[in-house]
Design a protein around this motif. Structure first.
Motif, mmCIF file in Angstrom:
data_model
loop_
_atom_site.group_PDB
_atom_site.id
_atom_site.type_symbol
_atom_site.label_atom_id
_atom_site.label_comp_id
_atom_site.label_asym_id
_atom_site.label_seq_id
_atom_site.Cartn_x
_atom_site.Cartn_y
_atom_site.Cartn_z
ATOM 1 N N GLY A 6 0.996 -0.831 0.126
ATOM 2 C CA GLY A 6 -0.448 -0.163 0.079
ATOM 3 C C GLY A 6 0.393 1.782 0.151
ATOM 4 O O GLY A 6 0.470 2.227 -0.713
ATOM 5 N N ILE A 7 2.119 1.061 0.946
ATOM 6 C CA ILE A 7 2.556 2.239 0.870
ATOM 7 C C ILE A 7 3.619 2.863 -0.362
ATOM 8 O O ILE A 7 3.484 4.196 -0.984
ATOM 9 C CB ILE A 7 3.556 2.733 2.026
ATOM 10 C CG1 ILE A 7 3.120 2.178 3.217
ATOM 11 C CG2 ILE A 7 4.949 3.318 1.633
ATOM 12 C CD1 ILE A 7 3.983 2.326 4.771
ATOM 13 N N CYS A 10 0.914 3.898 -2.959
ATOM 14 C CA CYS A 10 1.307 6.164 -2.798
ATOM 15 C C CYS A 10 1.837 6.735 -2.869
ATOM 16 O O CYS A 10 1.671 7.646 -3.515
ATOM 17 C CB CYS A 10 0.780 5.746 -1.211
ATOM 18 S SG CYS A 10 -0.765 5.320 -0.331
ATOM 19 N N ILE A 13 1.915 6.509 -6.769
ATOM 20 C CA ILE A 13 0.823 7.861 -7.340
ATOM 21 C C ILE A 13 1.522 9.623 -7.400
ATOM 22 O O ILE A 13 1.181 9.527 -8.239
ATOM 23 C CB ILE A 13 -0.377 7.338 -6.652
ATOM 24 C CG1 ILE A 13 -1.155 6.063 -6.687
ATOM 25 C CG2 ILE A 13 -1.787 8.530 -7.343
ATOM 26 C CD1 ILE A 13 -2.310 5.342 -6.016
ATOM 27 N N ILE A 14 1.934 9.040 -6.076
ATOM 28 C CA ILE A 14 2.613 10.838 -6.256
ATOM 29 C C ILE A 14 3.190 11.023 -6.475
ATOM 30 O O ILE A 14 3.785 12.317 -6.918
ATOM 31 C CB ILE A 14 3.112 10.822 -4.746
ATOM 32 C CG1 ILE A 14 1.254 10.869 -3.543
ATOM 33 C CG2 ILE A 14 4.146 12.220 -3.952
ATOM 34 C CD1 ILE A 14 0.766 12.140 -3.591
ATOM 35 N N ALA A 69 -4.859 4.651 -9.694
ATOM 36 C CA ALA A 69 -5.367 4.856 -8.290
ATOM 37 C C ALA A 69 -6.571 4.475 -8.767
ATOM 38 O O ALA A 69 -7.282 3.400 -7.852
ATOM 39 C CB ALA A 69 -5.249 6.005 -8.264
ATOM 40 N N GLY A 73 -7.221 1.002 -6.422
ATOM 41 C CA GLY A 73 -8.026 0.845 -4.805
ATOM 42 C C GLY A 73 -8.808 0.342 -5.309
ATOM 43 O O GLY A 73 -9.721 -0.032 -4.038
ATOM 44 N N THR A 102 -11.482 13.094 -7.487
ATOM 45 C CA THR A 102 -10.437 12.700 -8.615
ATOM 46 C C THR A 102 -10.391 12.901 -9.493
ATOM 47 O O THR A 102 -10.359 13.341 -11.282
ATOM 48 C CB THR A 102 -9.460 11.102 -8.214
ATOM 49 O OG1 THR A 102 -11.398 10.692 -7.812
ATOM 50 C CG2 THR A 102 -8.426 11.080 -7.041
ATOM 51 N N SER A 149 -6.308 11.364 -5.308
ATOM 52 C CA SER A 149 -5.376 10.562 -5.674
ATOM 53 C C SER A 149 -5.325 8.993 -4.218
ATOM 54 O O SER A 149 -5.827 7.938 -3.964
ATOM 55 C CB SER A 149 -4.949 10.075 -6.470
ATOM 56 O OG SER A 149 -5.456 10.095 -7.965
ATOM 57 N N VAL A 150 -4.452 9.554 -3.299
ATOM 58 C CA VAL A 150 -4.188 8.516 -2.386
ATOM 59 C C VAL A 150 -4.624 8.795 -1.320
ATOM 60 O O VAL A 150 -5.577 7.905 -0.523
ATOM 61 C CB VAL A 150 -2.849 9.283 -1.953
ATOM 62 C CG1 VAL A 150 -1.949 9.131 -0.847
ATOM 63 C CG2 VAL A 150 -1.363 9.239 -2.932
ATOM 64 N N TYR A 153 -7.479 6.385 -2.890
ATOM 65 C CA TYR A 153 -6.869 4.594 -2.420
ATOM 66 C C TYR A 153 -7.045 4.387 -1.259
ATOM 67 O O TYR A 153 -6.909 2.873 -0.796
ATOM 68 C CB TYR A 153 -5.232 4.679 -3.312
ATOM 69 C CG TYR A 153 -4.544 3.092 -3.222
ATOM 70 C CD1 TYR A 153 -5.084 2.174 -3.887
ATOM 71 C CD2 TYR A 153 -4.044 3.178 -2.062
ATOM 72 C CE1 TYR A 153 -3.626 0.713 -3.202
ATOM 73 C CE2 TYR A 153 -2.772 1.979 -1.959
ATOM 74 C CZ TYR A 153 -3.645 1.170 -2.857
ATOM 75 O OH TYR A 153 -3.501 -0.304 -2.620
ATOM 76 N N VAL A 154 -6.231 5.181 0.018
ATOM 77 C CA VAL A 154 -6.423 4.981 1.403
ATOM 78 C C VAL A 154 -7.668 4.390 2.273
ATOM 79 O O VAL A 154 -7.712 3.094 2.472
ATOM 80 C CB VAL A 154 -4.953 6.082 1.770
ATOM 81 C CG1 VAL A 154 -5.465 5.345 3.760
ATOM 82 C CG2 VAL A 154 -4.242 5.907 1.415
#
Length: 162
Positions: A6-7, A10, A13-14, A69, A73, A102, A149-150, A153-154
């Motif tokens: 997951g990290i 993220c 995506i960033i 994402a 996601g 988004t 987006s993050v 996703y989270v």
């Protein structure tokens, strides 16, 4: 292992959104350095292939971040409009809200990129109203897209069983 995955998603995506934003801001700088002649509201600007390529690369990275994402996601909030307002958990409401934002930011950013890159395209030199800093605004929207987006996703994967 799931937490690390997951990290990583993220961060990816960033990274894609930041790269798209930086490329768009650089394209805006290159486009504004191109020779242009202005008469009141109308302007003729020489085409700039570097700005065109940078704008096209920024648009591609923005779409890649959005696809990443949304596919990873995988929102599974199957709620009708009434259920979403009344009975849906807060996480599901946040997921849908981030998903909508988004898509809105993607539509706005891509339209900025299309307008900005087409004004820099060689066969179509722009004559008409000025479009100053439109690629720069698209670049800023890339950073906003990364945040939403993050968050999407989270929130979409927070309750998902793995």
């Amino acid at each position: 292992m799931v937490k690390a995955w997951g990290i990583l998603v993220c961060v990816l995506i960033i990274a894609l959104d930041i790269a798209a934003g930086i490329l768009a801001l650089e394209a805006d700088v290159k486009q504004n350095k191109a020779k242009h002649t202005r008469l009141w509201l109308f302007e003729y600007r020489e085409p700039n292939q570097v700005a065109f390529k940078l704008g096209l690369a920024a648009a591609t990275l923005l779409v890649a971040a959005h696809v990443l994402a949304n596919f990873l996601g995988g929102c599974d909030c199957n709620c009708s409009h009434d259920e979403l307002q009344v009975k849906a958990p807060l996480n599901c409401q946040l997921t849908v809200l981030c998903l909508i934002f988004t898509w809105i930011v993607l539509a706005a950013g891509l339209s900025m990129f299309v307008i900005g890159t087409m004004s820099s395209h060689k066969p179509r030199a722009s004559c008409g109203f000025t479009h100053h800093h439109i690629l720069g605004v698209g670049g800023i929207l890339c950073f906003v897209h990364g945040l939403f987006s993050v968050a999407y996703y989270v929130s979409a994967t927070a309750g998902a069983p793995f």
